[in-house]
Design a protein around this motif. Structure first.
Motif, PDB file in Angstrom:
ATOM      1  N   GLY A  16      -5.359   7.916 -12.210  1.00  0.00           N
ATOM      2  CA  GLY A  16      -4.759   8.816 -13.174  1.00  0.00           C
ATOM      3  C   GLY A  16      -4.193  10.096 -12.607  1.00  0.00           C
ATOM      4  N   ALA A  17      -5.060  10.998 -12.162  1.00  0.00           N
ATOM      5  CA  ALA A  17      -4.613  12.310 -11.713  1.00  0.00           C
ATOM      6  C   ALA A  17      -3.761  12.246 -10.456  1.00  0.00           C
ATOM      7  CB  ALA A  17      -5.818  13.225 -11.477  1.00  0.00           C
ATOM      8  N   ALA A  18      -3.794  11.138  -9.731  1.00  0.00           N
ATOM      9  CA  ALA A  18      -2.946  10.981  -8.554  1.00  0.00           C
ATOM     10  C   ALA A  18      -1.483  10.820  -8.940  1.00  0.00           C
ATOM     11  CB  ALA A  18      -3.395   9.771  -7.733  1.00  0.00           C
ATOM     12  N   GLY A  19      -1.222  10.510 -10.217  1.00  0.00           N
ATOM     13  CA  GLY A  19       0.146  10.329 -10.669  1.00  0.00           C
ATOM     14  C   GLY A  19       0.374   9.062 -11.461  1.00  0.00           C
ATOM     15  N   MET A  20      -0.672   8.553 -12.101  1.00  0.00           N
ATOM     16  CA  MET A  20      -0.579   7.313 -12.874  1.00  0.00           C
ATOM     17  C   MET A  20      -0.110   6.144 -12.002  1.00  0.00           C
ATOM     18  SD  MET A  20      -1.697   7.890 -15.873  1.00  0.00           S
ATOM     19  CE  MET A  20      -2.352   9.423 -16.501  1.00  0.00           C
ATOM     20  N   TRP A  21      -0.713   6.015 -10.836  1.00  0.00           N
ATOM     21  CA  TRP A  21      -0.410   4.896  -9.944  1.00  0.00           C
ATOM     22  C   TRP A  21      -1.244   3.693 -10.364  1.00  0.00           C
ATOM     23  CZ3 TRP A  21       3.784   5.205  -7.181  1.00  0.00           C
ATOM     24  CH2 TRP A  21       4.240   6.450  -6.746  1.00  0.00           C
ATOM     25  N   ILE A  22      -0.606   2.536 -10.392  1.00  0.00           N
ATOM     26  CA  ILE A  22      -1.236   1.329 -10.939  1.00  0.00           C
ATOM     27  C   ILE A  22      -1.415   0.298  -9.836  1.00  0.00           C
ATOM     28  CG2 ILE A  22      -0.916  -0.582 -12.577  1.00  0.00           C
ATOM     29  CD1 ILE A  22       0.724   1.454 -14.290  1.00  0.00           C
ATOM     30  N   HIS A  23      -2.582  -0.350  -9.811  1.00  0.00           N
ATOM     31  CA  HIS A  23      -2.774  -1.487  -8.912  1.00  0.00           C
ATOM     32  C   HIS A  23      -3.136  -2.727  -9.738  1.00  0.00           C
ATOM     33  CE1 HIS A  23      -6.836   0.596  -8.820  1.00  0.00           C
ATOM     34  NE2 HIS A  23      -7.183  -0.601  -9.230  1.00  0.00           N
ATOM     35  N   PRO A  24      -2.872  -3.913  -9.205  1.00  0.00           N
ATOM     36  CA  PRO A  24      -3.067  -5.137  -9.988  1.00  0.00           C
ATOM     37  C   PRO A  24      -4.536  -5.531 -10.086  1.00  0.00           C
ATOM     38  CG  PRO A  24      -2.291  -5.691  -7.797  1.00  0.00           C
ATOM     39  CD  PRO A  24      -2.256  -4.188  -7.888  1.00  0.00           C
ATOM     40  N   PRO A  25      -4.894  -6.316 -11.111  1.00  0.00           N
ATOM     41  CA  PRO A  25      -6.279  -6.782 -11.244  1.00  0.00           C
ATOM     42  C   PRO A  25      -6.786  -7.514 -10.004  1.00  0.00           C
ATOM     43  CG  PRO A  25      -5.086  -7.189 -13.276  1.00  0.00           C
ATOM     44  CD  PRO A  25      -4.070  -6.711 -12.282  1.00  0.00           C
ATOM     45  N   ALA A  26      -5.901  -8.206  -9.293  1.00  0.00           N
ATOM     46  CA  ALA A  26      -6.320  -8.926  -8.088  1.00  0.00           C
ATOM     47  C   ALA A  26      -6.886  -7.979  -7.039  1.00  0.00           C
ATOM     48  CB  ALA A  26      -5.140  -9.708  -7.507  1.00  0.00           C
ATOM     49  N   TYR A  27      -6.327  -6.784  -6.948  1.00  0.00           N
ATOM     50  CA  TYR A  27      -6.836  -5.791  -5.997  1.00  0.00           C
ATOM     51  C   TYR A  27      -8.232  -5.349  -6.403  1.00  0.00           C
ATOM     52  CZ  TYR A  27      -6.890  -1.538  -3.081  1.00  0.00           C
ATOM     53  OH  TYR A  27      -7.216  -0.556  -2.159  1.00  0.00           O
ATOM     54  N   LEU A  28      -8.431  -5.117  -7.692  1.00  0.00           N
ATOM     55  CA  LEU A  28      -9.734  -4.695  -8.192  1.00  0.00           C
ATOM     56  C   LEU A  28     -10.781  -5.780  -7.952  1.00  0.00           C
ATOM     57  CD1 LEU A  28     -11.263  -2.482  -9.745  1.00  0.00           C
ATOM     58  CD2 LEU A  28     -10.543  -3.602 -11.870  1.00  0.00           C
ATOM     59  N   ARG A  29     -10.438  -7.022  -8.231  1.00  0.00           N
ATOM     60  CA  ARG A  29     -11.375  -8.135  -7.994  1.00  0.00           C
ATOM     61  C   ARG A  29     -11.755  -8.227  -6.518  1.00  0.00           C
ATOM     62  NH1 ARG A  29      -8.277 -10.866 -11.912  1.00  0.00           N
ATOM     63  NH2 ARG A  29      -6.887 -11.717 -10.305  1.00  0.00           N
ATOM     64  N   ALA A  30     -10.770  -8.077  -5.643  1.00  0.00           N
ATOM     65  CA  ALA A  30     -11.033  -8.187  -4.210  1.00  0.00           C
ATOM     66  C   ALA A  30     -11.930  -7.052  -3.720  1.00  0.00           C
ATOM     67  CB  ALA A  30      -9.719  -8.196  -3.435  1.00  0.00           C
ATOM     68  N   LEU A  31     -11.704  -5.835  -4.201  1.00  0.00           N
ATOM     69  CA  LEU A  31     -12.551  -4.712  -3.789  1.00  0.00           C
ATOM     70  C   LEU A  31     -13.983  -4.899  -4.268  1.00  0.00           C
ATOM     71  CD1 LEU A  31     -10.312  -1.542  -4.318  1.00  0.00           C
ATOM     72  CD2 LEU A  31     -10.699  -2.858  -2.226  1.00  0.00           C
ATOM     73  N   HIS A  32     -14.156  -5.410  -5.468  1.00  0.00           N
ATOM     74  CA  HIS A  32     -15.483  -5.686  -6.006  1.00  0.00           C
ATOM     75  C   HIS A  32     -16.213  -6.679  -5.110  1.00  0.00           C
ATOM     76  CE1 HIS A  32     -18.200  -7.861  -8.909  1.00  0.00           C
ATOM     77  NE2 HIS A  32     -18.491  -6.622  -9.252  1.00  0.00           N
ATOM     78  N   GLU A  33     -15.522  -7.734  -4.705  1.00  0.00           N
ATOM     79  CA  GLU A  33     -16.135  -8.750  -3.842  1.00  0.00           C
ATOM     80  C   GLU A  33     -16.423  -8.188  -2.456  1.00  0.00           C
ATOM     81  OE1 GLU A  33     -16.626 -11.700  -0.896  1.00  0.00           O
ATOM     82  OE2 GLU A  33     -14.743 -10.576  -1.052  1.00  0.00           O
ATOM     83  N   LEU A  34     -15.502  -7.399  -1.920  1.00  0.00           N
ATOM     84  CA  LEU A  34     -15.696  -6.825  -0.584  1.00  0.00           C
ATOM     85  C   LEU A  34     -16.890  -5.875  -0.549  1.00  0.00           C
ATOM     86  CD1 LEU A  34     -12.055  -6.044   0.643  1.00  0.00           C
ATOM     87  CD2 LEU A  34     -13.743  -7.488   1.805  1.00  0.00           C
ATOM     88  N   ALA A  35     -17.026  -5.047  -1.565  1.00  0.00           N
ATOM     89  CA  ALA A  35     -18.148  -4.113  -1.612  1.00  0.00           C
ATOM     90  C   ALA A  35     -19.467  -4.869  -1.559  1.00  0.00           C
ATOM     91  CB  ALA A  35     -18.075  -3.253  -2.867  1.00  0.00           C
ATOM     92  N   HIS A  36     -19.601  -5.892  -2.384  1.00  0.00           N
ATOM     93  CA  HIS A  36     -20.844  -6.660  -2.418  1.00  0.00           C
ATOM     94  C   HIS A  36     -21.058  -7.438  -1.122  1.00  0.00           C
ATOM     95  CE1 HIS A  36     -21.165  -6.599  -7.107  1.00  0.00           C
ATOM     96  NE2 HIS A  36     -21.440  -5.437  -6.536  1.00  0.00           N
ATOM     97  N   ARG A  37     -19.982  -7.943  -0.538  1.00  0.00           N
ATOM     98  CA  ARG A  37     -20.113  -8.672   0.721  1.00  0.00           C
ATOM     99  C   ARG A  37     -20.703  -7.773   1.813  1.00  0.00           C
ATOM    100  NH1 ARG A  37     -14.785 -10.454   3.710  1.00  0.00           N
ATOM    101  NH2 ARG A  37     -14.270 -11.194   1.600  1.00  0.00           N
ATOM    102  N   HIS A  38     -20.393  -6.488   1.757  1.00  0.00           N
ATOM    103  CA  HIS A  38     -20.875  -5.558   2.772  1.00  0.00           C
ATOM    104  C   HIS A  38     -22.117  -4.778   2.330  1.00  0.00           C
ATOM    105  CE1 HIS A  38     -17.651  -6.221   5.660  1.00  0.00           C
ATOM    106  NE2 HIS A  38     -16.811  -6.244   4.647  1.00  0.00           N
ATOM    107  N   GLY A  39     -22.779  -5.241   1.276  1.00  0.00           N
ATOM    108  CA  GLY A  39     -24.053  -4.645   0.877  1.00  0.00           C
ATOM    109  C   GLY A  39     -23.945  -3.347   0.117  1.00  0.00           C
ATOM    110  N   ALA A  40     -22.764  -3.016  -0.369  1.00  0.00           N
ATOM    111  CA  ALA A  40     -22.557  -1.762  -1.092  1.00  0.00           C
ATOM    112  C   ALA A  40     -22.494  -2.020  -2.592  1.00  0.00           C
ATOM    113  CB  ALA A  40     -21.266  -1.096  -0.631  1.00  0.00           C
ATOM    114  N   LEU A  41     -22.802  -1.007  -3.368  1.00  0.00           N
ATOM    115  CA  LEU A  41     -22.608  -1.077  -4.805  1.00  0.00           C
ATOM    116  C   LEU A  41     -21.142  -0.825  -5.137  1.00  0.00           C
ATOM    117  CD1 LEU A  41     -25.706   0.837  -6.254  1.00  0.00           C
ATOM    118  CD2 LEU A  41     -25.442  -1.605  -5.803  1.00  0.00           C
ATOM    119  N   PHE A  42     -20.739  -1.276  -6.310  1.00  0.00           N
ATOM    120  CA  PHE A  42     -19.378  -1.045  -6.788  1.00  0.00           C
ATOM    121  C   PHE A  42     -19.460  -0.154  -8.015  1.00  0.00           C
ATOM    122  CE2 PHE A  42     -15.494  -1.878  -9.122  1.00  0.00           C
ATOM    123  CZ  PHE A  42     -14.531  -1.910  -8.123  1.00  0.00           C
TER     124      PHE A  42
END
Length: 449
Positions: A226-252
């Motif tokens: 939002g505050a960065a300028g209403m920049w939008i990323h696709p749902p696929a990016y969000l899904r991938a980050l969620h999976e990557l965080a868990h793969r590396h033992g981090a919370l999302f």
């Protein structure tokens, strides 16, 4: 009510406004709001303005909604505030139960605070203690997106960063590990959307592989920065980050302070990607935009880690005086009932489509509009000196501020983020009001550029 001239004098003499260059404010005649109804703000002279930014992105059903007004009055007749430290209160319990029914499945525990930044701050502290309690003492770092914004308390500044907002705090915060989101590759490096997504994911995989053992959590504004300028990323990016965080033992951690409660077209932006975060941060629209209220909602797994005999001191030693304030929780409960009773999300879909059509037809073709970004009822209009080279306006040109002033003269309140004009109407805004919002914005951009 105090007369308008005295109010202006007192404002100039005593108030320090947020995100405001006060030298400019003191040299100008301020707009002072005295009342509101529906999607209209009314100043001390009785002039009416369309609320084009939902009173800073938080108003949902309009001002003075009868059901929410009544809920606050009814609660005020019982009790305005009691503490949640060692006590419960009825609205906070009822609201927690209602929230668990609508948040992504698997989130079960509600920790209240009073603003988006405090919701994020609580999530960061929960995460750090969670990792320590489970024996992962080396996991003390956070990762977030380039140009992220998560609030202005020091912990939130560390996981977000705006050079303009936060440069004086650089030596006081520990910066997060940064992941470059797709829009940077697309807008700044002229990649197409598919290539930009691929580049962003490749970088995220490499960065998290490098820092994985030290990572406590990945913090993301789902779908829209939002505050960065209403920049939008696709749902696929969000899904991938969620999976990557868990793969590396981090919370999302999903920061849905701005995107929650229908802003993206669904109740929560995470729903577009079909994910459940470990911690969900909500505020702004939580109370319908009526009263300060925020929450950090956790999974049962996270919550259970804190359970132990008292003498082990594993409790979450964190909170605020007005945590779970009954008035704010009563407003939030009423707001959720309005979502159901007025079929807010169902009725929103055609308005989102109408807004998209109007933006494409009337805003995007303007010679100094470099890009129009929309996700639901969240819109960013990027103004540029040259749309071919994407050359930005210099800050001294104050082009965003000029657009805002022109719109205000025409009876519409909007706000800029630098050279980005933000439209964030209440979900309740009628189609005719949406048309007026676009019409005035178009003419204000033409006038200012």
């Amino acid at each position: 009510m105090t007369d308008p001239a005295t109010l202006v004098a007192w404002d100039h003499a005593h108030l320090w406004h947020p995100f405001t260059q006060m030298a400019d404010w003191l040299a100008d005649e301020p707009l002072v709001i005295a009342a509101a109804e529906g999607c209209t703000l009314i100043d001390t002279a009785g002039r009416r303005y369309l609320d084009g930014v939902s009173s800073l992105w938080c108003n949902v059903h309009g001002h003075r909604h009868p059901a929410i007004d009544a809920a606050v009055r009814e609660q005020l007749a019982r009790v305005a505030h009691t503490t949640l430290l060692g006590l419960g209160n009825v609205p906070s319990i009822e609201l927690a139960h209602a929230l668990v029914d609508i948040v992504p499945r698997g989130l079960t525990r509600v920790f209240y605070s009073d603003a988006g930044a405090t919701a994020v701050e609580a999530a960061l502290r929960i995460t750090l203690q969670y990792q320590q309690l489970r024996g992962a003492s080396g996991r003390t770092r956070f990762a977030s997106l380039v140009e992220a914004y998560h609030g202005d308390t020091l912990g939130a500044v560390g996981v977000g960063w705006s050079e303009t907002f936060h440069r004086f705090l650089a030596d006081a915060v520990r910066p997060a590990i940064r992941l470059t989101p797709p829009h940077v590759f697309r807008w700044q490096r002229a990649m197409d959307a598919e290539a930009a997504l691929g580049a962003a994911l490749a970088e995220a995989e490499a960065t998290l592989a490098t820092h994985g053992p030290s990572l406590a959590a990945l913090v993301v504004e789902p779908l829209v920065q939002g505050a960065a300028g209403m920049w939008i990323h696709p749902p696929a990016y969000l899904r991938a980050l969620h999976e990557l965080a868990h793969r590396h033992g981090a919370l999302f951690i999903a920061d849905e302070v701005a995107t929650g409660f229908g802003r993206t077209g669904r109740m929560f932006a995470c729903e577009h990607a079909g994910i459940t975060p470990d911690l969900l941060c909500i505020a702004k629209g939580l109370s319908g935009g009526y009263l300060p209220l925020a929450a950090t909602v956790a999974t049962e797994d996270v919550f259970a880690t804190f359970l132990a005999p008292y003498e082990e001191f594993r409790a979450f030693f964190h909170g605020h005086t007005f945590t779970g304030n009954p008035l704010a929780c009563a407003a939030a409960l009423a707001s959720l009932r309005v979502f159901d009773g007025e079929r807010t999300l169902e009725r929103l879909a055609p308005k989102i489509a109408r807004l998209r059509e109007r933006l494409a037809a009337d805003i995007a073709p303007l010679v100094h509009v470099g890009e129009v970004r929309q996700q639901g009822f969240m819109v960013g209009i990027e103004l540029v000196m040259d749309r071919v080279t994407r050359t930005p306006y210099a800050p001294a040109a104050r082009v965003g501020q000029r657009v805002v002033r022109a719109a205000r003269a025409a009876g519409v309140v909007i706000r800029p983020l630098g050279n980005v004009i933000v439209l964030m109407p209440p979900l309740a805004m009628a189609p005719t009001e949406l048309d007026r919002l676009v019409d005035v914005t178009r003419e204000a951009i033409r006038s200012a550029t």
